[in-house]
Structures are given as structure tokens and as C-alpha cells.
Design an enzyme around this catalytic site. Structure first.
Site, PDB file in Angstrom:
ATOM      1  N   ARG A  13      47.628  40.109  44.722  1.00 45.87           N
ATOM      2  CA  ARG A  13      46.749  39.052  45.270  1.00 45.87           C
ATOM      3  C   ARG A  13      46.905  38.959  46.784  1.00 45.87           C
ATOM      4  NH1 ARG A  13      47.398  33.295  42.835  1.00 45.87           N
ATOM      5  NH2 ARG A  13      45.574  32.957  44.142  1.00 45.87           N
ATOM      6  N   HIS A  36      33.137  42.175  47.197  1.00 45.93           N
ATOM      7  CA  HIS A  36      32.036  41.313  46.727  1.00 45.93           C
ATOM      8  C   HIS A  36      30.678  42.009  46.877  1.00 45.93           C
ATOM      9  CE1 HIS A  36      34.138  37.384  46.337  1.00 45.93           C
ATOM     10  NE2 HIS A  36      34.983  37.948  47.194  1.00 45.93           N
ATOM     11  N   GLY A  73      36.484  33.864  43.860  1.00 45.86           N
ATOM     12  CA  GLY A  73      36.810  32.448  44.016  1.00 45.86           C
ATOM     13  C   GLY A  73      38.311  32.329  44.106  1.00 45.86           C
ATOM     14  N   GLU A  74      38.885  31.490  43.279  1.00 50.61           N
ATOM     15  CA  GLU A  74      40.342  31.257  43.279  1.00 50.61           C
ATOM     16  C   GLU A  74      40.830  31.519  41.858  1.00 50.61           C
ATOM     17  OE1 GLU A  74      43.479  30.134  43.203  1.00 50.61           O
ATOM     18  OE2 GLU A  74      43.514  30.983  45.225  1.00 50.61           O
ATOM     19  N   SER A  75      41.559  32.602  41.695  1.00 57.74           N
ATOM     20  CA  SER A  75      41.895  33.018  40.330  1.00 57.74           C
ATOM     21  C   SER A  75      42.805  32.019  39.613  1.00 57.74           C
ATOM     22  CB  SER A  75      42.549  34.396  40.347  1.00 57.74           C
ATOM     23  OG  SER A  75      43.674  34.401  41.190  1.00 57.74           O
ATOM     24  N   CYS A 105      36.868  40.530  42.715  1.00 55.12           N
ATOM     25  CA  CYS A 105      37.876  39.780  43.475  1.00 55.12           C
ATOM     26  C   CYS A 105      38.714  38.864  42.571  1.00 55.12           C
ATOM     27  CB  CYS A 105      37.167  39.044  44.603  1.00 55.12           C
ATOM     28  SG  CYS A 105      38.233  38.867  46.030  1.00 55.12           S
ATOM     29  N   ARG A 132      39.949  37.589  51.436  1.00 59.06           N
ATOM     30  CA  ARG A 132      41.289  37.308  50.878  1.00 59.06           C
ATOM     31  C   ARG A 132      41.471  38.090  49.571  1.00 59.06           C
ATOM     32  NH1 ARG A 132      42.705  32.192  49.537  1.00 59.06           N
ATOM     33  NH2 ARG A 132      44.841  32.663  50.111  1.00 59.06           N
ATOM     34  N   GLU A 183      28.013  41.244  45.507  1.00 59.43           N
ATOM     35  CA  GLU A 183      26.945  40.228  45.433  1.00 59.43           C
ATOM     36  C   GLU A 183      26.657  39.597  46.794  1.00 59.43           C
ATOM     37  OE1 GLU A 183      30.042  39.757  44.722  1.00 59.43           O
ATOM     38  OE2 GLU A 183      30.635  37.708  45.221  1.00 59.43           O
TER      39      GLU A 183
HETATM   40  N1  GLN Z   1      42.433  35.164  47.047  1.00 60.17           N
HETATM   41  C1  GLN Z   1      41.746  34.828  45.834  1.00 60.17           C
HETATM   42  C2  GLN Z   1      42.694  34.790  44.641  1.00 60.17           C
HETATM   43  O1  GLN Z   1      43.798  35.213  44.763  1.00 60.17           O
HETATM   44  C3  GLN Z   1      40.625  35.823  45.569  1.00 60.17           C
HETATM   45  C4  GLN Z   1      39.609  35.751  46.687  1.00 60.17           C
HETATM   46  C5  GLN Z   1      38.199  36.068  46.291  1.00 60.17           C
HETATM   47  O2  GLN Z   1      37.818  36.019  45.124  1.00 60.17           O
HETATM   48  N2  GLN Z   1      37.389  36.339  47.288  1.00 60.17           N
HETATM   49  O3  GLN Z   1      42.336  34.345  43.609  1.00 60.17           O
END
Ligand code: GLN
Length: 201
Positions: free
Chosen positions: A112, A175, A53-55, A85, A140, A177
Site C-alpha cells: 500500500r 486509475h 478510494g481507501e481500502s 488501486c 497514493r 477511469e
Molecule cells: N492509498 C489507498 C489505499 O491504500 C489507495 C489509493 C487509491 O485507491 N487511489 O487504500
């Protein structure tokens, strides 16, 4: 590897990101899952998945929901973790652009969005110990820029570390999953089964 039939419950951090896919995969392996959104739910689990997700957002939510410090303590005390991720970024002791770390229980430095914008998402196949030809989806994605000696490197892609294990913590850049291949989740479930007793004791 344990062949025990211990009943286990795995928490999937569900504050943001791709948590449903982990749940489906774990459920397909016959494991009970709980979506974790409150600190009190942490008492019910034998292991936890930190999804992609988005850390930055996930880290903020963990703080806001008062979960960061209890979860860190549980991991330090042996709670098994599978982090993918953004989850890997949450676990890492250091983020290479100097951003503050979050759980900081995994002694690695992570980079990242390490593949730049154009190569932001890609798929490849690579080997992990005991798991050959694993399909890897990178979105990403971060990679692991450096590891302390005690960390076991499980895999590399194009010369970059993309999978590590440190004691009961597994960190992946990709990922699993989002594929049909359950071998990594199966390995994690076996790891949790092997340690479940000590975690709930
Ligand atoms: N780019 C996201 C981050 O820096 C990580 C991307 C992902 O979890 N697929 O948090």
C-alpha cells in the site's frame, strides 16, 4: 474475445471512492451498471468493478454491509472483476504490512502507498499486452510486490508490477477511469460477455 451481443450488467462497488467515473466509462461503452451497496444486488450482476478510494474504509464497509463473504464466494466461483488501486488491495491475498486481507481472492502480495508521500501521485504512459501506450494515473497507489506463478503480469512501471490478471480477475495499481482511454474497460466488458452465461447460470 467475444463479439456476442449478450446484454450484461456490471456492478460498481459504491460504498466509497471513485465509482462514478467507472460507471460513466462503462455507460459510454453501452453497458448497464448498478451501484452496489447491498448484498442482494450482487445477484443482478455479471461482473464487478472495485474502484479506488481507501481500502481500509472499503473493507470495513464491506464487512458492515455483509457483502465481504458473498462477494468473495462469487469471485471464487468465477465472477469477473476489474479492480483498481484500493480495489486491488481489497482483492489481494496479502498486504505486505501485515494488515488483514479483505476479499483475498487474488494470489498476490500488495504494498500500500508504495510510492511514498512525495511521489504519491503521478502520471505516466506504459504498455500492456495488446494495449500500447496506455495513460496511467497513480494516486497514493499500491504496487504488486510479489505474485504467485499462476498470476499473469500485464505491466510494470519502473520495475514494479502494476497490472496483473489471474483467471477472471484483473488488478491494476492505477486509475484507467480517470483518463479518456476506454481500452481496459472495453477488454473487461469483453471478458464479462465471454463468461456472462456461466455466471448467471
Ligand atoms: N492509498 C489507498 C489505499 O491504500 C489507495 C489509493 C487509491 O485507491 N487511489 O487504500
Amino acid at each position: 474475445m467475444s463479439t456476442s451481443d449478450n446484454k450484461i450488467t456490471i456492478g460498481v462497488l459504491a460504498v466509497q471512492g471513485a465509482f462514478i467515473e467507472h460507471e460513466h466509462m462503462l455507460q459510454s461503452l453501452g453497458v448497464d451498471c448498478i451501484e452496489i451497496r447491498k448484498p442482494e444486488q450482487l445477484d443482478q450482476i455479471d461482473g464487478i468493478v472495485l474502484p479506488g478510494g481507501e481500502s481500509t474504509v472499503q473493507g470495513q464497509l464491506l464487512r458492515k454491509l455483509h457483502m465481504l463473504s458473498p462477494l468473495r464466494k462469487m469471485i471464487q466461483n468465477g465472477l469477473p472483476v476489474l479492480a483498481t488501486c484500493a480495489g486491488l488491495i481489497l482483492l489481494s491475498e496479502e498486504i505486505d504490512n501485515g494488515e488483514p486481507a479483505h476479499l483475498a481472492t487474488l494470489p498476490v502480495t500488495v504494498k500500500r502507498n508504495a510510492y511514498g508521500r512525495q511521489l504519491g501521485s503521478f502520471c505516466t504512459t506504459s504498455d500492456l499486452p495488446q494495449i500500447s501506450g496506455f495513460p496511467m494515473v497513480f494516486i497514493r497507489a499500491p504496487y504488486i510486490a510479489s505474485t504467485q506463478e499462476s498470476v499473469k503480469v500485464l505491466g510494470t512501471v519502473d520495475g514494479h508490477v502494476i497490472a496483473v490478471q489471474y483467471k477472471h480477475q484483473i488488478g491494476l495499481s492505477f486509475h484507467p477511469e480517470l483518463t479518456d482511454d476506454t481500452r481496459i474497460h472495453q477488454y473487461f466488458v469483453e471478458m464479462v460477455r465471454g463468461t456472462a452465461k456461466s455466471n448467471i447460470a
